[in-house]
Write a protein that holds these residues in place. Structure first.
Motif, PDB file in Angstrom:
ATOM      1  N   VAL A 111     -37.251  46.138   1.464  1.00  0.00           N
ATOM      2  CA  VAL A 111     -36.946  47.453   2.058  1.00  0.00           C
ATOM      3  C   VAL A 111     -38.002  47.798   3.108  1.00  0.00           C
ATOM      4  O   VAL A 111     -37.695  48.260   4.208  1.00  0.00           O
ATOM      5  CB  VAL A 111     -36.871  48.546   0.956  1.00  0.00           C
ATOM      6  CG1 VAL A 111     -36.856  49.945   1.575  1.00  0.00           C
ATOM      7  CG2 VAL A 111     -35.627  48.332   0.096  1.00  0.00           C
TER       8      VAL A 111
ATOM      9  N   THR B  32     -32.176  50.770   0.171  1.00  0.00           N
ATOM     10  CA  THR B  32     -32.398  49.959  -1.039  1.00  0.00           C
ATOM     11  C   THR B  32     -31.076  49.405  -1.566  1.00  0.00           C
ATOM     12  O   THR B  32     -30.998  48.253  -1.998  1.00  0.00           O
ATOM     13  CB  THR B  32     -33.079  50.821  -2.129  1.00  0.00           C
ATOM     14  OG1 THR B  32     -34.268  51.386  -1.578  1.00  0.00           O
ATOM     15  CG2 THR B  32     -33.426  50.004  -3.357  1.00  0.00           C
TER      16      THR B  32
ATOM     17  N   ILE C  72     -37.451  43.598  -4.033  1.00  0.00           N
ATOM     18  CA  ILE C  72     -36.609  44.631  -3.401  1.00  0.00           C
ATOM     19  C   ILE C  72     -37.484  45.597  -2.593  1.00  0.00           C
ATOM     20  O   ILE C  72     -37.179  45.927  -1.440  1.00  0.00           O
ATOM     21  CB  ILE C  72     -35.762  45.372  -4.468  1.00  0.00           C
ATOM     22  CG1 ILE C  72     -34.698  44.409  -5.033  1.00  0.00           C
ATOM     23  CG2 ILE C  72     -35.107  46.625  -3.878  1.00  0.00           C
ATOM     24  CD1 ILE C  72     -34.019  44.897  -6.300  1.00  0.00           C
ATOM     25  N   ALA C  73     -38.607  46.015  -3.186  1.00  0.00           N
ATOM     26  CA  ALA C  73     -39.510  46.945  -2.487  1.00  0.00           C
ATOM     27  C   ALA C  73     -40.073  46.296  -1.218  1.00  0.00           C
ATOM     28  O   ALA C  73     -40.125  46.924  -0.153  1.00  0.00           O
ATOM     29  CB  ALA C  73     -40.644  47.366  -3.423  1.00  0.00           C
TER      30      ALA C  73
END
Length: 752
Positions: free
Chosen positions: A258, A265, A254-255
């Protein structure tokens, strides 16, 4: 072929631009990534007067007549030159121009001879005939229906590719990628590019998410479109598999997404949930973290999840089956067997070698590991001798052609690459699998540290129940180029696969500086670089000088002192691809030294590289469509022929297979006078030269240097700084790859 305009300048700039017309005679440099080109054009002034033009000439071909708009300038070294801002291809208007245009190799099937005949026959109408009445080409002496059709098809294809190129100009996609897009989608090319640009990243090798994203922006797909976010998530996962991971922890993915996509997010989390709900998207599962840490939610691309589940279940199936295709070894009289073996081989087995031989012949799956000089090869030969004495069907394989050849020489039995053994077919499916297993009682796989997850799974599926599977390799070497860490996972503590690690270095191997220093490096000690006849350090702190010295050592000094062939016997192994001492730059210098340009030597420029007959080259992607059973990342060969008329180059690979490459496929090949250490896995060379410089600081790790040194059979020359060498020996590679094969083989409760 109709005129095509390629606009790269600013609106309204045309009024201030000068115009230059000329025939593109040769391209002296081209950057495939951004289209920047340095070329020579003939402006028709006669006396062989060629002018230098620079700028984005993406898609322009040698032989084409160009109408260029740009600005005049002067270069301190090269003098007067023209900077191109946009150009149009125009069809030549003179017979001589048409002859040169056709004879330049622009149209597949027409070389200078046929160009001459065609223009003699049709004169100024030549191009109109090819365009509108191509069947009339049969009127030309020597042009039969087959060649006529080939020329007409090539002309049509080139026109269509030009249209795709034109459409893609705004996003600076290279010619070779435009060709691939056209070959994949044909008449639907522009429609796919306009309406489904993210498909390109999945379907076309050479187009990643970033290029597809540029195209998507240019056709108006919104920045926060779910389609874009899902494609970005899959791209981040596929990037991680390129770095060897089978999955990424959800939080990290996810990081990464993004950061890559520059979106909220919440949107990424939403799209990831949607992807996980789709059958062909991604899979989420709780597994132990890397290095056995706290459990994480792992996110896999579907093929890697399936392969990990499948490989673990196949290995457990083989281990647990009651069947045994070599039952003779259950109650064999080992004393007698080993006495017979000694008579055959002339040497005793050391205790740990004997243990390994018994293990391989009595256990269904086993691992034999150990460093150089510890007798892995002799142990394998002993296993094969005893198995064949009991009439067992023994199948030998290795991940690379060179490793397979070495295994064959060692055992006196036929060995092949894993790909050839399984008869991989276009698309990557194997002819042998669980439904149609190999006819084998014992399967031995050498250089198993190179086996990635996907290939190991294909192999395990093809081993019949009751057969024995022996993995042989050095677990301290670099892991596979592809995703996974299969050999290390098989050797994990508490796992079900029995293993023997050979640790004793035999006396004859102790005489070798190469072997001694490999073990010193592996245990964290500096190699001895003085007083040895087969291991040298040339100290040079300056990176550029170290690069030049590396070339001198490989191309001149080693051949002169040791009588080795610089192309066949000497290999430069660089820690990284970029930089003055990186494999990319060194390849250019080594090619100049070993296979320089000659008037009688055929060559073909592609992007920033020139390919010549005699060049040492390597395949840089898995291509299941090429050769008898595919040609794979890391396959090495020599260019044996180059045909400018049929636009084809032929490579004789290490497996003695002749593989043709169309000129528009040459981005699958790179020169291999120098390769990165990662790409050298599974190969052995009489001599290796290793630049070790501070410019490769981030890459300098113990297993990297150890792998490079263990590629040498007779001679190692290090070139570089003592500081960089010290860094490489001290630095243990950080962290494990994200894999869960060891957990699947020996499940344990997950906490947290």
């Amino acid at each position: 072929m109709s005129n095509q305009a390629v606009r790269n300048g600013q609106p309204g700039a045309e009024r201030r631009l000068a115009v230059l017309e000329g025939v593109l005679e040769r391209i002296t440099y081209a950057n495939e990534e951004n289209g920047y080109t340095v070329a020579r054009v003939d402006t028709g002034r006669g006396a062989g007067d060629l002018l230098t033009v620079v700028g984005s000439l993406l898609g322009a071909q040698v032989g084409e007549s160009l109408r260029m708009e740009g600005r005049w300038g002067s270069h301190p070294q090269y003098g007067k030159q023209f900077t191109v801002e946009n150009y149009t291809t125009v069809l030549p208007a003179t017979i001589q121009g048409i002859r040169r245009y056709l004879g330049s190799g622009l149209v597949k099937g027409i070389g200078p001879v046929f160009a001459d005949r065609i223009t003699q026959h049709f004169g100024l109408d030549t191009l109109q005939v090819i365009e509108e009445e191509p069947k009339r080409l049969i009127e030309v002496p020597g042009l039969g229906p087959k060649r006529t059709k080939k020329i007409a098809d090539a002309w049509e294809e080139q026109k269509a590719i030009k249209e795709v190129m034109l459409f893609l100009q705004t996003v600076e996609v290279s010619t070779s990628i435009a060709v691939r897009i056209y070959k994949k989608y044909e008449d639907a090319s522009i429609s796919v590019v306009k309406n489904q640009p993210y498909r390109l990243a999945a379907d076309i090798w050479g187009i990643g998410f970033l290029t597809a994203d540029k195209i998507a922006q240019s056709v108006g797909i919104p920045h926060d479109s779910p389609e874009r976010v899902k494609a970005g998530l899959q791209y981040a996962l596929s990037q991680s598999t390129d770095q060897g991971h089978c999955f990424l922890p959800e939080e990290q993915l996810i990081a990464d997404a993004v950061k890559l996509l520059q979106v909220d997010t919440g949107l990424v989390i939403e799209c990831l949930a949607e992807l996980a709900a789709e059958d062909e998207g991604v899979v989420r599962e709780r597994v132990p973290g890397p290095d056995g840490g706290d459990p994480v939610t792992a996110v896999y691309l579907v093929p890697f999840h399936r392969a990990e589940l499948s490989l673990s279940s196949q290995l457990l199936r083989l281990l647990r089956t009651e069947e045994d295709r070599m039952p003779a070894f259950r109650d064999v009289a080992w004393d007698k067997a080993l006495t017979w073996l000694k008579e055959r081989t002339g040497a005793d087995l050391a205790p740990e070698q004997e243990q390994a031989v018994r293990l391989a012949l009595t256990e269904k799956v086993a691992v034999l590991t150990g460093g150089p000089g510890c007798g892995k090869s002799f142990t394998v030969r002993s296993v094969v001798e005893l198995a064949r004495a009991k009439k067992a069907k023994v199948v030998l394989a290795a991940p690379t052609g060179r490793a397979a050849k070495r295994l064959s020489e060692l055992t006196g039995a036929e060995a092949s690459t894993v790909h050839r053994l399984l008869e991989l077919k276009p698309g990557g499916d194997a002819a042998y699998d669980r439904d149609r297993p190999l006819d084998a009682d014992l399967v031995v796989v050498d250089e198993a540290s190179m086996l990635d997850l996907l290939l190991a799974n294909k192999l395990a599926k093809a081993v019949p129940p009751g057969a024995h599977l022996l993995f042989v390799g050095d677990v301290d070497q670099l892991p596979s180029v592809g995703a996974g860490e299969v050999l290390r996972d098989l050797l994990a503590d508490g796992g079900p696969v029995p293993a023997v690690r050979l640790t004793r270095v035999f006396r004859q191997a102790q005489q070798s500086g190469v072997v001694t220093n490999a073990h010193r490096i592996n245990s964290g000690h500096q190699p001895v670089t003085q007083g040895l006849t087969d291991f040298f350090l040339f100290v040079e702190d300056d990176t550029e000088e170290a690069g030049r010295l590396t070339v001198d050592v490989a191309a001149r000094r080693i051949p002169a002192k040791f009588g080795l062939d610089p192309r066949r016997d000497v290999q430069v192994l660089a820690p990284m691809h970029r930089g003055p001492a990186g494999a990319g730059h060194l390849n250019g210098l080594l090619q100049q030294a070993i296979t320089p340009a000659r008037p009688d030597l055929a060559e073909r420029r592609f992007g920033g590289r020139v390919f010549r007959v005699g060049d040492k080259v390597t395949q840089i992607r898995n291509n299941y469509e090429k050769g008898a059973n595919g040609v794979f990342n890391g396959t090495v060969g020599v260019v044996t022929s180059l045909d400018p008329v049929d636009q084809r180059l032929t490579v004789l690979t290490d497996e003695d297979e002749e593989v043709p490459y169309e000129f528009d496929e040459l981005d699958e090949l790179a020169h291999a006078y120098a390769v990165t250490i990662h790409r050298s896995q599974g190969s052995e060379y009489p001599a290796v030269v290793i630049p070790v410089t501070t410019s490769a600081w981030m890459m300098l790790q113990r297993n990297l240097l150890y792998t490079a040194v263990t590629r040498a059979k007779k001679l190692v020359v290090l070139v570089g700084s003592r500081k960089a060498l010290g860094q490489a020996v001290r630095t243990v590679s950080a962290g494990r790859r994200c894999t869960a094969l060891d957990f699947r083989l020996a499940p344990r409760p997950l906490e947290g």
